[in-house]
Design an enzyme around this catalytic site. Structure first.
Site, PDB file in Angstrom:
ATOM      1  CB  CYS A   1      39.167  41.487  34.561  1.00  0.00           C
ATOM      2  SG  CYS A   1      39.009  39.750  34.979  1.00  0.00           S
TER       3      CYS A   1
ATOM      4  CB  CYS B   1      33.639  41.872  35.928  1.00  0.00           C
ATOM      5  SG  CYS B   1      32.789  42.837  37.192  1.00  0.00           S
TER       6      CYS B   1
ATOM      7  CB  CYS C   1      41.543  37.873  35.103  1.00  0.00           C
ATOM      8  SG  CYS C   1      39.981  38.747  34.920  1.00  0.00           S
TER       9      CYS C   1
END
Length: 225
Positions: free
Chosen positions: A168, A94, A172
């Site tokens: 995210c 996250c 990510c």
């Protein structure tokens, strides 16, 4: 990564130097047959640097660095084919690695009971785990208070069999050949325990479903409200 030739750093106290030398010795005992001392210490010191900026617990930095370096070296050994215990590895990501991904990891480790490996990380790691999230998980008999926000690294992502992202976005990491899932969940940052409970329960449901899809036997039921 941080250069550690000579292992002398002006920014560390005598106690921190001693703690890092002790940590390096433990890591060398574990990984010394795979990697040289210089590589192990490079991972240890670069892991230390990840937590040094903004840390509110400087006395615990060597311990956090050792734990993170151990995870990274374990991941690297798997990626490079030096060691693989055959257990599926799931990485929960996250933004701050302080709420959603920590709760997911807590449920995953509790329910998997050692039959799978769980890691977590954040694109912009916070300073500490969300206290309300800790309290909400404690209601279910799961203690995440001893964990800590940390970043993801290439070797950790590459070693994961499945990557679960939670908010995210473009930050990510994406590597080919991985199983990816994006869980759309409210961010618990700033919420109280009452507001976090529904997020917590939805995370548990999704973790249980993921374990079933990975054919990992689920352990005892989680207690509490």
């Amino acid at each position: 990564m941080t250069e550690v030739t000579g292992h002398h750093r002006e920014d560390l106290s005598i106690d921190q130097h001693l703690a890092l030398r002790t940590a390096a010795a433990r890591l060398t005992e574990q990984f010394g047959q795979i990697y040289g001392r210089e590589t192990i210490e490079r991972f240890l010191h670069s892991s230390y640097d990840q937590f040094a900026t903004g840390s509110t617990v400087p006395n615990f930095l060597p311990l956090l660095a050792e734990r993170f370096a151990r995870q990274r070296l374990t991941a690297l050994a798997k990626v490079e084919g030096h060691h693989d215990d055959g257990l599926p590895v799931v990485l929960f990501l996250c933004v701050h690695n302080a709420g959603r991904s920590q709760m997911a990891l807590g449920f995953f480790e509790h329910l998997a009971g050692g039959q799978a490996v769980g890691w977590s990380g954040g694109s912009e790691p916070g300073i500490e785990v969300n206290e309300a999230a800790v309290a909400a998980m404690a209601e279910r008999g799961i203690d995440i208070s001893t964990d800590y926000p940390k970043p993801w690294t290439d070797e950790i992502v590459r070693a994961a069999d499945a990557v679960v992202t939670m908010g995210c976005g473009d930050a990510c990491p994406i590597f080919p050949g991985k199983r990816y899932e994006n869980w759309v969940l409210d961010d618990p940052n700033g919420l109280d325990v009452d507001a976090i409970r529904p997020i917590r329960d939805e995370i548990e449901r999704r973790v249980r479903q993921l374990l079933a899809e990975l054919a990992v036997p689920i352990g005892p039921a989680v207690s509490g409200r």
